[in-house]
Scaffold this motif. Structure first.
Motif, PDB file in Angstrom:
ATOM      1  N   GLN A   1     -43.007   8.202  59.880  1.00 48.74           N
ATOM      2  CA  GLN A   1     -42.500   9.054  60.943  1.00 48.74           C
ATOM      3  C   GLN A   1     -41.422  10.023  60.462  1.00 48.74           C
ATOM      4  OE1 GLN A   1     -41.152   6.511  64.074  1.00 48.74           O
ATOM      5  NE2 GLN A   1     -43.076   5.391  64.175  1.00 48.74           N
ATOM      6  N   VAL A   2     -40.925   9.838  59.242  1.00 46.20           N
ATOM      7  CA  VAL A   2     -39.843  10.677  58.729  1.00 46.20           C
ATOM      8  C   VAL A   2     -40.428  11.983  58.208  1.00 46.20           C
ATOM      9  CG1 VAL A   2     -38.020  10.851  56.993  1.00 46.20           C
ATOM     10  CG2 VAL A   2     -38.451   8.687  58.151  1.00 46.20           C
ATOM     11  N   ARG A   3     -39.850  13.096  58.674  1.00 48.28           N
ATOM     12  CA  ARG A   3     -40.277  14.430  58.255  1.00 48.28           C
ATOM     13  C   ARG A   3     -39.015  15.274  58.090  1.00 48.28           C
ATOM     14  NH1 ARG A   3     -45.261  17.351  59.348  1.00 48.28           N
ATOM     15  NH2 ARG A   3     -44.830  19.571  59.283  1.00 48.28           N
ATOM     16  N   LEU A   4     -38.623  15.511  56.845  1.00 45.93           N
ATOM     17  CA  LEU A   4     -37.400  16.252  56.559  1.00 45.93           C
ATOM     18  C   LEU A   4     -37.727  17.706  56.246  1.00 45.93           C
ATOM     19  CD1 LEU A   4     -35.703  13.618  54.247  1.00 45.93           C
ATOM     20  CD2 LEU A   4     -35.275  14.003  56.662  1.00 45.93           C
ATOM     21  N   SER A   5     -37.007  18.631  56.878  1.00 47.94           N
ATOM     22  CA  SER A   5     -37.234  20.056  56.670  1.00 47.94           C
ATOM     23  C   SER A   5     -36.145  20.644  55.777  1.00 47.94           C
ATOM     24  CB  SER A   5     -37.237  20.796  57.999  1.00 47.94           C
ATOM     25  OG  SER A   5     -38.309  20.349  58.799  1.00 47.94           O
ATOM     26  N   PHE A   6     -36.545  21.566  54.903  1.00 48.74           N
ATOM     27  CA  PHE A   6     -35.626  22.230  53.983  1.00 48.74           C
ATOM     28  C   PHE A   6     -35.927  23.721  53.975  1.00 48.74           C
ATOM     29  CE2 PHE A   6     -36.073  17.905  52.500  1.00 48.74           C
ATOM     30  CZ  PHE A   6     -34.763  17.521  52.286  1.00 48.74           C
ATOM     31  N   ASP A   7     -34.928  24.513  53.590  1.00 52.29           N
ATOM     32  CA  ASP A   7     -35.100  25.958  53.534  1.00 52.29           C
ATOM     33  C   ASP A   7     -35.893  26.408  52.319  1.00 52.29           C
ATOM     34  OD1 ASP A   7     -33.731  26.363  55.894  1.00 52.29           O
ATOM     35  OD2 ASP A   7     -31.791  26.540  54.880  1.00 52.29           O
ATOM     36  N   SER A   8     -35.862  25.618  51.253  1.00 50.87           N
ATOM     37  CA  SER A   8     -36.575  25.996  50.033  1.00 50.87           C
ATOM     38  C   SER A   8     -37.112  24.748  49.345  1.00 50.87           C
ATOM     39  CB  SER A   8     -35.645  26.753  49.083  1.00 50.87           C
ATOM     40  OG  SER A   8     -34.626  25.900  48.629  1.00 50.87           O
ATOM     41  N   ALA A   9     -38.026  24.973  48.426  1.00 51.59           N
ATOM     42  CA  ALA A   9     -38.577  23.856  47.656  1.00 51.59           C
ATOM     43  C   ALA A   9     -37.516  23.269  46.739  1.00 51.59           C
ATOM     44  CB  ALA A   9     -39.782  24.329  46.848  1.00 51.59           C
ATOM     45  N   GLU A  10     -36.632  24.110  46.228  1.00 51.67           N
ATOM     46  CA  GLU A  10     -35.576  23.628  45.329  1.00 51.67           C
ATOM     47  C   GLU A  10     -34.625  22.687  46.057  1.00 51.67           C
ATOM     48  OE1 GLU A  10     -36.339  26.920  45.655  1.00 51.67           O
ATOM     49  OE2 GLU A  10     -37.478  27.071  43.794  1.00 51.67           O
ATOM     50  N   ALA A  11     -34.343  22.974  47.330  1.00 59.39           N
ATOM     51  CA  ALA A  11     -33.467  22.088  48.109  1.00 59.39           C
ATOM     52  C   ALA A  11     -34.143  20.748  48.349  1.00 59.39           C
ATOM     53  CB  ALA A  11     -33.106  22.746  49.433  1.00 59.39           C
ATOM     54  N   ALA A  12     -35.431  20.743  48.595  1.00 62.20           N
ATOM     55  CA  ALA A  12     -36.167  19.493  48.801  1.00 62.20           C
ATOM     56  C   ALA A  12     -36.226  18.677  47.514  1.00 62.20           C
ATOM     57  CB  ALA A  12     -37.569  19.798  49.319  1.00 62.20           C
ATOM     58  N   ILE A  13     -36.425  19.355  46.394  1.00 66.59           N
ATOM     59  CA  ILE A  13     -36.452  18.667  45.097  1.00 66.59           C
ATOM     60  C   ILE A  13     -35.082  18.081  44.773  1.00 66.59           C
ATOM     61  CG2 ILE A  13     -36.703  19.058  42.613  1.00 66.59           C
ATOM     62  CD1 ILE A  13     -38.925  21.080  43.335  1.00 66.59           C
ATOM     63  N   ALA A  14     -34.035  18.831  45.056  1.00 66.45           N
ATOM     64  CA  ALA A  14     -32.678  18.329  44.805  1.00 66.45           C
ATOM     65  C   ALA A  14     -32.390  17.099  45.662  1.00 66.45           C
ATOM     66  CB  ALA A  14     -31.658  19.431  45.089  1.00 66.45           C
ATOM     67  N   TYR A  15     -32.848  17.100  46.913  1.00 65.44           N
ATOM     68  CA  TYR A  15     -32.659  15.936  47.787  1.00 65.44           C
ATOM     69  C   TYR A  15     -33.398  14.724  47.223  1.00 65.44           C
ATOM     70  CZ  TYR A  15     -32.901  12.932  51.876  1.00 65.44           C
ATOM     71  OH  TYR A  15     -32.817  11.857  52.729  1.00 65.44           O
ATOM     72  N   ALA A  16     -34.647  14.925  46.796  1.00 62.52           N
ATOM     73  CA  ALA A  16     -35.434  13.809  46.266  1.00 62.52           C
ATOM     74  C   ALA A  16     -34.810  13.249  44.997  1.00 62.52           C
ATOM     75  CB  ALA A  16     -36.865  14.272  46.007  1.00 62.52           C
ATOM     76  N   GLU A  17     -34.326  14.127  44.130  1.00 62.37           N
ATOM     77  CA  GLU A  17     -33.703  13.646  42.892  1.00 62.37           C
ATOM     78  C   GLU A  17     -32.375  12.951  43.158  1.00 62.37           C
ATOM     79  OE1 GLU A  17     -33.565  17.108  40.435  1.00 62.37           O
ATOM     80  OE2 GLU A  17     -35.668  16.898  39.823  1.00 62.37           O
ATOM     81  N   LYS A  18     -31.621  13.447  44.139  1.00 61.42           N
ATOM     82  CA  LYS A  18     -30.332  12.834  44.478  1.00 61.42           C
ATOM     83  C   LYS A  18     -30.506  11.417  45.001  1.00 61.42           C
ATOM     84  CE  LYS A  18     -26.384  13.377  47.540  1.00 61.42           C
ATOM     85  NZ  LYS A  18     -25.793  14.167  48.626  1.00 61.42           N
ATOM     86  N   HIS A  19     -31.577  11.191  45.763  1.00 58.13           N
ATOM     87  CA  HIS A  19     -31.820   9.875  46.354  1.00 58.13           C
ATOM     88  C   HIS A  19     -32.788   9.018  45.538  1.00 58.13           C
ATOM     89  CE1 HIS A  19     -29.503  10.624  49.962  1.00 58.13           C
ATOM     90  NE2 HIS A  19     -29.997  11.858  49.956  1.00 58.13           N
ATOM     91  N   GLY A  20     -33.163   9.469  44.356  1.00 55.18           N
ATOM     92  CA  GLY A  20     -34.001   8.681  43.464  1.00 55.18           C
ATOM     93  C   GLY A  20     -35.430   8.509  43.948  1.00 55.18           C
ATOM     94  N   LEU A  21     -35.963   9.500  44.627  1.00 62.70           N
ATOM     95  CA  LEU A  21     -37.334   9.428  45.131  1.00 62.70           C
ATOM     96  C   LEU A  21     -38.300  10.070  44.140  1.00 62.70           C
ATOM     97  CD1 LEU A  21     -36.666  10.641  48.775  1.00 62.70           C
ATOM     98  CD2 LEU A  21     -37.015   8.295  48.034  1.00 62.70           C
ATOM     99  N   ALA A  22     -39.409   9.409  43.921  1.00 63.29           N
ATOM    100  CA  ALA A  22     -40.471  10.040  43.143  1.00 63.29           C
ATOM    101  C   ALA A  22     -41.138  11.054  44.053  1.00 63.29           C
ATOM    102  CB  ALA A  22     -41.474   8.987  42.689  1.00 63.29           C
ATOM    103  N   TYR A  23     -41.356  12.246  43.554  1.00 62.87           N
ATOM    104  CA  TYR A  23     -41.886  13.293  44.413  1.00 62.87           C
ATOM    105  C   TYR A  23     -43.018  14.045  43.728  1.00 62.87           C
ATOM    106  CZ  TYR A  23     -39.000  16.433  41.595  1.00 62.87           C
ATOM    107  OH  TYR A  23     -38.433  17.103  40.558  1.00 62.87           O
ATOM    108  N   GLN A  24     -43.789  14.728  44.551  1.00 65.36           N
ATOM    109  CA  GLN A  24     -44.899  15.547  44.087  1.00 65.36           C
ATOM    110  C   GLN A  24     -44.857  16.837  44.903  1.00 65.36           C
ATOM    111  OE1 GLN A  24     -48.638  13.609  44.609  1.00 65.36           O
ATOM    112  NE2 GLN A  24     -49.799  15.467  44.303  1.00 65.36           N
ATOM    113  N   VAL A  25     -44.802  17.974  44.236  1.00 65.59           N
ATOM    114  CA  VAL A  25     -44.716  19.268  44.914  1.00 65.59           C
ATOM    115  C   VAL A  25     -46.127  19.843  45.036  1.00 65.59           C
ATOM    116  CG1 VAL A  25     -43.747  21.591  44.848  1.00 65.59           C
ATOM    117  CG2 VAL A  25     -42.412  19.662  44.006  1.00 65.59           C
TER     118      VAL A  25
END
Length: 102
Positions: free
Chosen positions: A49-73
């Motif tokens: 149910q979690v859906r986080l919105s960001f202004d840019s892809a770089e902001a979303a990547i920075a959030y994922a890296e800050k919280h230790g999430l594995a991500y796929q763009v």
């Protein structure tokens, strides 16, 4: 668990090109199941149910890296702008040569 970073597609009611938000979604941990009484589908996975919105892809990547999430763009498929000379606005032009047919 992998988080997906993507730019969602526009709805059928949106025709503009100015939508620039990026979304971070989590992949589901468990499959959905059908409730035997009502027939609704549900899951015990709350991250779905979690859906986080960001202004840019770089902001979303920075959030994922800050919280230790594995991500796929997922890069969006871009559309070319369709600009027709004398499109809808041509119906109301002051220098219109043809007769009004509507």
């Amino acid at each position: 668990m992998i988080a997906r970073i993507l730019q969602p597609a526009r709805t059928a009611m949106q025709s503009g090109q100015a939508k620039d938000d990026w979304v971070l979604l989590f992949d589901p941990r468990e499959a959905q199941r059908i409730d035997p009484l009502m027939g609704w589908t549900g899951s015990g996975d709350m991250r779905r149910q979690v859906r986080l919105s960001f202004d840019s892809a770089e902001a979303a990547i920075a959030y994922a890296e800050k919280h230790g999430l594995a991500y796929q763009v997922e890069t969006p498929k871009t559309r070319k702008h369709i600009v027709r000379p004398g499109g809808y606005g041509g119906n109301f032009a002051y220098n219109r040569r043809g007769a009004w047919t509507h």
